[in-house]
Scaffold this motif. Structure first.
Motif, mmCIF file in Angstrom:
data_model
loop_
_atom_site.group_PDB
_atom_site.id
_atom_site.type_symbol
_atom_site.label_atom_id
_atom_site.label_comp_id
_atom_site.label_asym_id
_atom_site.label_seq_id
_atom_site.Cartn_x
_atom_site.Cartn_y
_atom_site.Cartn_z
ATOM 1 N N VAL A 64 0.875 -1.172 0.000
ATOM 2 C CA VAL A 64 0.000 0.000 0.000
ATOM 3 C C VAL A 64 0.914 1.224 0.000
ATOM 4 O O VAL A 64 1.784 1.359 0.870
ATOM 5 C CB VAL A 64 -0.928 0.019 1.225
ATOM 6 C CG1 VAL A 64 -1.847 1.234 1.177
ATOM 7 C CG2 VAL A 64 -1.735 -1.262 1.314
ATOM 8 N N LYS A 65 0.734 2.097 -0.969
ATOM 9 C CA LYS A 65 1.590 3.267 -1.148
ATOM 10 C C LYS A 65 1.384 4.287 -0.032
ATOM 11 O O LYS A 65 0.248 4.580 0.356
ATOM 12 C CB LYS A 65 1.288 3.909 -2.499
ATOM 13 C CG LYS A 65 2.176 5.070 -2.851
ATOM 14 C CD LYS A 65 1.830 5.610 -4.229
ATOM 15 C CE LYS A 65 2.703 6.774 -4.595
ATOM 16 N NZ LYS A 65 2.343 7.318 -5.912
ATOM 17 N N VAL A 66 2.488 4.840 0.477
ATOM 18 C CA VAL A 66 2.452 5.945 1.437
ATOM 19 C C VAL A 66 2.471 7.239 0.634
ATOM 20 O O VAL A 66 3.294 7.409 -0.271
ATOM 21 C CB VAL A 66 3.657 5.890 2.405
ATOM 22 C CG1 VAL A 66 3.677 7.100 3.321
ATOM 23 C CG2 VAL A 66 3.623 4.593 3.211
ATOM 24 N N ILE A 67 1.543 8.138 0.953
ATOM 25 C CA ILE A 67 1.428 9.396 0.222
ATOM 26 C C ILE A 67 1.497 10.579 1.186
ATOM 27 O O ILE A 67 1.313 10.422 2.383
ATOM 28 C CB ILE A 67 0.125 9.455 -0.608
ATOM 29 C CG1 ILE A 67 -1.101 9.306 0.296
ATOM 30 C CG2 ILE A 67 0.149 8.402 -1.712
ATOM 31 C CD1 ILE A 67 -2.438 9.484 -0.422
ATOM 32 N N THR A 68 1.752 11.754 0.630
ATOM 33 C CA THR A 68 1.805 12.978 1.427
ATOM 34 C C THR A 68 0.429 13.609 1.498
ATOM 35 O O THR A 68 -0.399 13.440 0.602
ATOM 36 C CB THR A 68 2.797 13.987 0.822
ATOM 37 O OG1 THR A 68 2.366 14.332 -0.498
ATOM 38 C CG2 THR A 68 4.209 13.411 0.773
ATOM 39 N N ALA A 69 0.205 14.350 2.582
ATOM 40 C CA ALA A 69 -1.063 15.062 2.759
ATOM 41 C C ALA A 69 -0.811 16.273 3.647
ATOM 42 O O ALA A 69 0.229 16.368 4.300
ATOM 43 C CB ALA A 69 -2.102 14.140 3.391
ATOM 44 N N GLU A 70 -1.757 17.193 3.645
ATOM 45 C CA GLU A 70 -1.689 18.379 4.504
ATOM 46 C C GLU A 70 -3.049 18.620 5.135
ATOM 47 O O GLU A 70 -4.081 18.408 4.501
ATOM 48 C CB GLU A 70 -1.287 19.619 3.699
ATOM 49 C CG GLU A 70 0.133 19.597 3.228
ATOM 50 C CD GLU A 70 0.548 20.894 2.548
ATOM 51 O OE1 GLU A 70 -0.121 21.932 2.761
ATOM 52 O OE2 GLU A 70 1.521 20.867 1.794
ATOM 53 N N THR A 71 -3.024 19.076 6.386
ATOM 54 C CA THR A 71 -4.272 19.449 7.046
ATOM 55 C C THR A 71 -4.737 20.798 6.499
ATOM 56 O O THR A 71 -4.001 21.470 5.769
ATOM 57 C CB THR A 71 -4.080 19.570 8.572
ATOM 58 O OG1 THR A 71 -3.222 20.695 8.835
ATOM 59 C CG2 THR A 71 -3.513 18.311 9.181
ATOM 60 N N ALA A 72 -5.913 21.209 6.893
ATOM 61 C CA ALA A 72 -6.443 22.509 6.484
ATOM 62 C C ALA A 72 -5.556 23.648 6.981
ATOM 63 O O ALA A 72 -5.536 24.731 6.395
ATOM 64 C CB ALA A 72 -7.863 22.687 7.011
ATOM 65 N N HIS A 73 -4.795 23.397 8.051
ATOM 66 C CA HIS A 73 -3.895 24.407 8.610
ATOM 67 C C HIS A 73 -2.484 24.307 8.055
ATOM 68 O O HIS A 73 -1.586 25.028 8.489
ATOM 69 C CB HIS A 73 -3.851 24.298 10.134
ATOM 70 C CG HIS A 73 -5.192 24.503 10.776
ATOM 71 N ND1 HIS A 73 -5.940 25.646 10.628
ATOM 72 C CD2 HIS A 73 -5.925 23.687 11.551
ATOM 73 C CE1 HIS A 73 -7.072 25.529 11.287
ATOM 74 N NE2 HIS A 73 -7.090 24.343 11.862
ATOM 75 N N GLY A 74 -2.247 23.385 7.114
ATOM 76 C CA GLY A 74 -0.953 23.262 6.465
ATOM 77 C C GLY A 74 0.032 22.309 7.125
ATOM 78 O O GLY A 74 1.180 22.231 6.695
ATOM 79 N N THR A 75 -0.384 21.569 8.132
ATOM 80 C CA THR A 75 0.513 20.599 8.756
ATOM 81 C C THR A 75 0.718 19.428 7.813
ATOM 82 O O THR A 75 -0.244 18.831 7.320
ATOM 83 C CB THR A 75 -0.073 20.096 10.096
ATOM 84 O OG1 THR A 75 -0.324 21.219 10.934
ATOM 85 C CG2 THR A 75 0.886 19.141 10.784
#
Length: 97
Positions: A64-75
């Motif tokens: 299962v691929k690990v991907i990047t993400a950001e919260t609404a606050h940019g974390t």
């Protein structure tokens, strides 16, 4: 280069998004046998800016691929792509020693 995430370290604080509790990730390059432990942000930037490929394997050996993400606050944080399980593949990994 591809790495398999083998374990995670988390802090003990409360996080609305449990993926934000991950502070470090243990990994192995299965081709070279190189291994290490990196911060969440080191892996995040390696995937995002250097076209790195990270994955976890489930109990059946499925990747299962690990991907990047950001919260609404940019974390910035990491998560896995959706697959056919309701388990959180990344948070299900054992704690790094």
């Amino acid at each position: 280069m591809a790495i398999r995430i083998t374990c995670i370290s988390k802090d003990n604080g409360y996080h609305e998004n449990p993926n934000l509790a991950i502070t470090h990730l243990g990994w192995i390059n299965e081709e070279t046998k190189e291994s290490g432990k990196s911060t969440r942000l080191e892996i995040y930037f390696w995937i995002k800016n250097k076209n790195g490929y990270a994955y976890v394997t489930d109990v059946y050996g499925n990747r299962v691929k690990v991907i990047t993400a950001e919260t609404a606050h940019g974390t910035q944080y990491l998560k896995t792509e959706a697959d056919n399980t309701v388990r959180n593949n990344l948070l299900s990994l054992p704690e790094c020693k």
